[in-house]
Design a protein around this motif. Structure first.
Motif: not given
Lengths: 304, 315
Positions: B187-191, B196-198
């Motif tokens: 996954p890519y971790l975004a804020y 923090v969401v995947e």
């Protein structure tokens, strides 16, 4: 008859310099109209204004009654043109070039493209790249693109440039045919005056951006300069003619006797010579050529 | 009356029937493949990524203690800390260059090559017609000058889109072959909103591509304008590439001294500055840059349109 092309008091200024002064002329359907003038007289500028490549400072250009400046798309629809050299996309084939221009108008089918290609005699080379073409072939392709959309006004700048004598003749005959049979109005500009004389019905001479004269080629042939009589015995004939026309300057050359004479006087003089028991071997009308007329009107080989 | 679609078709024919275009396409494919091969042979993964992340976190926390830290940068650091802590917690390795997604993200750097090629095409599209003399043939058809110019502009942008698609595709294939697709589900971790969401990595890759495109579109438009105004291809290519490479540097120096530098084009073309949290001039935001880019875009197009519309076509 309404003119197909009308120039009304057209004027062009570039910066402070006036390139074209108050030019008015009309071209009708079915005629070949020549545009003559020395280098820099404003022929090409005039053509550029007619096809909308250049703006018009004042005055109006009407094609089929539609103003080129106000309603460009509608006015240009019926115009086919070559402005200066027929420049083509050299990396494309002749056929692709024609497709390119066909896409820019409506109603040009593939059959029409083939028809035009045949007409200009390029069918064997049309699928070759234009960079392999000779000047004459480019000229033919240029003519093809101008005819593609069946224009009613055809404008050709130096259309016979680069063609061989057979090609020149072919194009000339074809242009005359287009004018006669299909009623196109054709404007040609050329420096080849004998060429123009054979091709055109009427011609305009432009110099220094001004219209010098508009004349028809037919009229030109009536502007007799001299009549050459080849007769025997010469002395007797000279005497006879001199007493008949005491105020006219008669010259005696190797070919015979040259007399500046009016058209209508030829039969009278002939009759008089026959009455005077002089043998007539030939009567030749020395009409003014377009070239002479042109040089007379423009005052020689002046450029500026 | 000719329609826009046929005009674009014509422009496409003039772009893709030229040998030079295919050289550019070949070079782009080559760059993408060679990039993947170089990554494969030279990239070394960190021995202990967890230790590295841990030291990154402490480093960031150290910085956060400082007093006069820029607000946007502070937020950026805080986000990084959160994301890194999430990584350690859930055992998610940071994106490595020698993975499928890793290389694909890096391939976005090759977009500068696409920019260069698009500049060449855009610069040529009007200027070449003048140098070939074909402009006289082109402008005596029942198509307004505005339409012809628009078709040329669209064709240049379509070229850019094709090149971007090609770059993405070739990079994806090269990446899949050289690095495998085992890690494709990473996954890519975004804020987002404090947590923090995947997310799917595709989004991250597309974002990287999109952010790099601002430059591309602006420089292509700039080159197009120069081409239409000066009718000179070399000048257009020269000016556009020169500003592409030198512009950001000059703007950077100006930005250190003057606040007004933020209104300059090159202060705004690099949109990744907002992702890194380090805008060129304090107080600049993504919407501000978007707005500035839009204004420049309108300006360039208006100049090109106006001069092309008015020009006398001579010689």
């Amino acid at each position: 008859m309404n003119p197909l092309l009308q120039l009304k008091h057209v004027r062009k200024e570039i910066g402070r310099k006036t390139i074209i002064h108050d030019l008015s002329l009309e071209v009708f359907a079915g005629e070949v109209f020549g545009l003559l003038g020395p280098n820099g007289a404003g022929k090409t500028t005039t053509i550029r204004m007619i096809v909308g490549l250049m703006g018009i400072t004042s005055g109006e250009v009407l094609i089929n009654g539609i103003s080129i400046a106000r309603d460009f798309e509608k006015a240009i629809q019926h115009v086919g043109a070559i402005v200066e050299n027929p420049e083509m996309y050299k990396f494309l084939t002749g056929y692709q070039n024609l497709i390119h221009y066909a896409r820019m108008t409506t109603g040009v089918t593939e059959e029409r493209i083939d028809e035009v290609v045949q007409l200009v005699g390029l069918e064997h080379r049309i699928h070759d790249k234009v960079k392999t073409y000779s000047l004459g072939m480019r000229q033919r392709l240029g003519l093809a693109q101008a005819l593609l959309h069946r224009p009613s006004l055809l404008i050709l700048d130096e259309p016979t440039n680069g063609l061989d004598p057979a090609g020149i003749r072919e194009i000339r005959d074809y242009l005359r045919k287009l004018a006669r049979e299909e009623g196109l109005a054709i404007i040609v500009s050329s420096h080849l005056l004998t060429e123009m004389e054979m091709m055109c019905d009427r011609f305009a001479i432009i110099q220094h951006g001004k219209l010098v004269t508009i004349e028809s080629v037919q009229e030109l042939s009536k502007q007799i300069e001299k009549v050459l009589f080849t007769v025997e015995p010469v002395e007797k004939a000279l005497q006879l003619i001199q007493t008949r026309y005491p105020h006219i300057n008669i010259t005696h050359t190797d070919q015979g006797i040259e007399i500046p004479l009016d058209y209508k006087e030829i039969p009278n003089l002939t009759a008089a010579l026959v009455d005077g028991q002089i043998n007539i071997y030939g009567i030749q009308v020395l009409a003014k050529s377009l070239e002479e007329r042109f040089l007379e009107m423009t005052g020689g080989n002046e450029i500026v | 009356m000719s329609n826009l679609f046929s005009l674009i078709q014509n422009e496409n024919m003039k772009i893709y029937r030229r040998f030079g275009t295919w050289v550019m396409i070949g070079l782009l494919v080559l760059a993408s493949v060679v990039g993947a091969v170089i990554t494969k042979t030279t990239y070394r993964e960190p021995a202990d990524w967890k230790a590295e992340i841990a030291s990154e976190i402490s480093g960031a926390k150290e910085q956060l203690k400082e007093k006069n830290i820029q607000k946007t940068y502070k937020e950026h650091l805080q986000q990084q800390v959160k994301i890194n802590e999430y990584r350690l917690e859930h055992n998610i390795k940071p994106l490595q260059s020698n993975t499928f997604w890793g290389y694909l993200v890096n391939s976005a750097d090759i977009i500068s090559l696409v920019t260069l090629f698009t500049i060449i095409v855009a610069a040529g599209s009007v200027a070449s017609e003048f140098s070939w003399g074909t402009i006289k043939m082109l402008l005596i058809r029942p198509a307004s000058r505005a339409k012809i110019l628009l078709s040329k502009y669209i064709a240049a942008l379509l070229f850019a889109v094709c090149m971007l698609g090609l770059l993405f595709l070739v990079s994806a294939v090269a990446s899949a072959i050289l690095f495998g697709i085992e890690t494709i589900r990473e996954p890519y971790l975004a804020y987002q909103n404090g947590t923090v969401v995947e997310k799917n990595m595709v989004i991250y890759v597309l974002q990287a591509y999109a952010l790099n495109c601002a430059d591309l579109v602006m420089m292509a438009t700039f080159a197009f304008m120069i081409s239409a105004v000066f009718r000179n291809q070399s000048l257009a290519i020269g000016l556009a590439t020169f500003s592409l490479f030198i512009g950001p540097q000059i703007t950077f120096f100006l930005a250190m001294k003057f606040d007004w530098a933020k209104y300059l084009l090159f202060a705004n073309t690099n949109l990744t500055q907002y992702i890194d949290g380090m805008p060129m001039v304090k107080g600049m935001t993504m919407p501000f840059s978007m707005m500035m880019l839009f204004l420049y875009f309108i300006l360039f197009n208006a100049i090109a349109w106006f001069t092309f519309q008015k020009r006398d076509i001579a010689a």
